[in-house]
Design a protein around this motif. Structure first.
Motif, PDB file in Angstrom:
ATOM      1  N   TYR A 149      12.069  17.500  -0.242  1.00 16.81           N
ATOM      2  CA  TYR A 149      10.854  17.570  -1.221  1.00 16.81           C
ATOM      3  C   TYR A 149       9.667  16.826   0.332  1.00 16.81           C
ATOM      4  O   TYR A 149       9.172  15.863   0.883  1.00 16.81           O
ATOM      5  N   GLU A 167      12.085  11.903   5.374  1.00 18.50           N
ATOM      6  CA  GLU A 167      12.159  11.182   4.396  1.00 18.50           C
ATOM      7  C   GLU A 167      12.901  10.250   4.549  1.00 18.50           C
ATOM      8  O   GLU A 167      14.514  10.472   4.520  1.00 18.50           O
ATOM      9  N   LYS A 206       0.265   9.303   0.142  1.00 22.42           N
ATOM     10  CA  LYS A 206       0.159   8.640  -1.698  1.00 22.42           C
ATOM     11  C   LYS A 206      -0.337   6.695  -1.371  1.00 22.42           C
ATOM     12  O   LYS A 206      -1.297   6.539  -1.471  1.00 22.42           O
TER      13      LYS A 206
HETATM   14  N1  PMP Z   1       6.508  14.545   1.135  1.00 25.34           N
HETATM   15  C1  PMP Z   1       6.715  13.523   0.177  1.00 25.34           C
HETATM   16  C2  PMP Z   1       8.077  13.052   0.712  1.00 25.34           C
HETATM   17  C3  PMP Z   1       6.199  13.254  -0.955  1.00 25.34           C
HETATM   18  O1  PMP Z   1       7.080  13.115  -1.910  1.00 25.34           O
HETATM   19  C4  PMP Z   1       5.444  14.168  -1.396  1.00 25.34           C
HETATM   20  C5  PMP Z   1       4.478  14.330  -2.955  1.00 25.34           C
HETATM   21  N2  PMP Z   1       5.362  13.571  -3.665  1.00 25.34           N
HETATM   22  C6  PMP Z   1       4.377  15.399  -0.855  1.00 25.34           C
HETATM   23  C7  PMP Z   1       5.191  15.343   0.528  1.00 25.34           C
HETATM   24  C8  PMP Z   1       3.213  16.431  -1.089  1.00 25.34           C
HETATM   25  O2  PMP Z   1       2.748  15.008  -1.247  1.00 25.34           O
HETATM   26  P1  PMP Z   1       1.242  15.632  -2.315  1.00 25.34           P
HETATM   27  O3  PMP Z   1       1.643  16.070  -3.466  1.00 25.34           O
HETATM   28  O4  PMP Z   1       0.315  14.498  -2.195  1.00 25.34           O
HETATM   29  O5  PMP Z   1       1.426  17.367  -1.424  1.00 25.34           O
END
Ligand code: PMP
Length: 441
Positions: free
Chosen positions: A153, A224, A286
């Motif tokens: 994601y 990730e 975040k």
């Molecule tokens: N990368 C990862 C690993 C995430 O967990 C998220 C959000 N859950 C995002 C990108 C996207 O971040 P945002 O919602 O602030 O655009």
């Protein structure tokens, strides 16, 4: 937040009447595509609790999806934002810059993995920062292809939708997607039938990259270090180091998307630190700013400098309020020992969940690190996903006043992301409630 009582306390059914009224207004006024996990409207939050409009106080195991790691309305963050708001709220860093932005870049350069020379650029959301990491990697390598992983994601913008794996709800009907994005197998120990070890799983991914993409075409590998929305999947030891080594040997930019795992969440300042992996670029968001919208790309100075002047940026990127909040967040993490606190939370949570798993064979896997822990639910004795059980257990926790989130490609994972400001008592009570929810499900 200071006088918010740190205890779970329900005075109505969940949702209460005022939340129901607001939900009706939400349905009438807000686009249907914006979903909510719990139909409960917040008025105040801090420590380990969220208070709703009906006067209910809920235990928070979500941190607004891993954002309020230092706690909601954390005192240093509130003070820093108030002071900054009185001074100025915006000039645009690209018009008349200000010190806060530079100070956040310096802090990120100092704190992120590796002691090489680094530079940073600031943005607003995780997805925006991921997109910029790709722009930078392409400018540096003069190559186009991007490799991502199964279950990944990375966001909801056009390029990050292409990078995200799961069709429903993130992509379905929203194409066409950006080209030159290639997906390769992850290390997913619970679902790797042949118990592939980390280096072997990396070899499997690299074989696909070499055969289907070609290293010479590849700008970046984006991963990730612990997958978030995909199900808190912790790759087998050795997977990340092997990928990173291969990238270095092939001139490919290794990008760690630490949007969810960063800033003490996993019991290290960054999840890459666990195995000593040093990414070329690291994407953060975040937890970086205690709830204000801020994100960043940090990495090797020569790569970060690859873009021509004004090739990167945006009106709000590195907004002064968000920068003040980030500096206060970093100070809070360092002065309150929150990396160690995340490890303690992990130990307490894992111990309870491992015990629960021994009694309940619907819990197929317990995994995660620090304050990023999950259980994957299956039909007993199999690895067949049970999303319905995850839904039922989450719903009954919500009824009992515990905010808990689900995730996973199969929707069968319950994830726990408490603020690090939560007390052991509240955390234990929330885990008691979950135990009961499993027994009753
Ligand atoms: N990368 C990862 C690993 C995430 O967990 C998220 C959000 N859950 C995002 C990108 C996207 O971040 P945002 O919602 O602030 O655009």
């Amino acid at each position: 937040m200071s006088d918010l009582e740190q205890r779970r306390h329900l005075v109505t059914a969940i949702p209460g009447p005022r939340s129901q009224e607001l939900m009706a207004r939400k349905h009438a006024a807000v686009a249907a595509g914006i979903g909510v996990t719990m139909p409960v409207f917040a008025v105040e939050a801090g420590g380990g609790v969220v208070k709703d409009v009906d006067g209910n106080t809920l235990i928070d195991l979500g941190s607004g999806i891993a954002v309020t790691t230092v706690g909601n309305s954390a005192p240093r963050v509130v003070e820093a934002v108030q002071q900054q708001a009185e001074a100025f709220t915006h000039t645009c860093f690209m018009v008349t810059p200000y010190e806060g932005y530079v100070a956040v870049a310096e802090a990120l350069n100092r704190l992120t993995p590796g002691d090489h020379e680094k530079k940073s650029a600031l943005f607003n959301s995780g997805a925006e920062a991921v997109e910029n990491a790709i722009k930078i990697a392409r400018a540096h390598t003069k190559r186009q292809a991007v490799v991502v992983f199964d279950h990944a994601y990375h966001g909801r913008t056009n390029l990050t939708m292409a990078m995200t794996a799961k069709s429903m709800p993130y992509k379905s009907g929203f194409g066409p997607f950006a080209p030159e994005v290639y997906r390769v197998p992850l290390s997913y120990p619970f679902r790797d039938a042949k118990q592939v070890d980390g280096p072997a799983a990396a070899r499997r991914a690299i074989d696909v990259i070499e055969k289907q993409v070609g290293a010479g075409n590849l700008a970046a590998v984006v991963i990730e270090p612990i997958q978030g929305e995909g199900g808190f999947i912790v790759p087998a030891d050795g997977f990340l180091p092997a990928l990173s080594t291969w990238c270095s040997a092939n001139g490919v930019v290794f990008v760690a998307d630490e949007v969810q795992t960063g800033f003490a969440r996993t019991g290290d300042l960054f999840a890459c630190d666990h195995e000593g992996v040093v990414p070329d670029l690291i994407v953060t968001a975040k937890g970086i700013a205690g709830g204000l919208p801020l994100s960043a790309v940090t990495g090797r100075a020569d790569i970060m400098d690859a873009s021509h002047v004004s090739g990167l940026g945006g009106t709000y990127g590195g907004n002064p309020l968000a920068c003040a909040a980030a500096l206060a967040t970093i100070e809070t993490i360092e002065s309150e020992g929150l990396v160690a606190r995340a490890r303690d939370i992990g130990q307490l949570t894992l111990e309870r969940l491992h015990r629960l798993r021994l009694e309940d064979d619907r819990i197929g896997d317990v995994r995660g690190r620090g304050a990023m822990i999950a259980v994957e639910l299956v039909r007993p004795g199999t690895t067949e996903p049970d999303p319905e059980l995850a839904r039922v257990v989450a719903a009954s926790a919500h009824q009992a006043g515990v905010i808990v989130l689900t995730c996973g490609t199969y929707g069968n994972v319950l994830r726990f992301l408490p603020p690090l400001a939560i007390s052991d008592e509240l955390l234990t009570e929330a885990l008691d409630i979950l135990t009961t929810a499993f027994q009753e499900a």
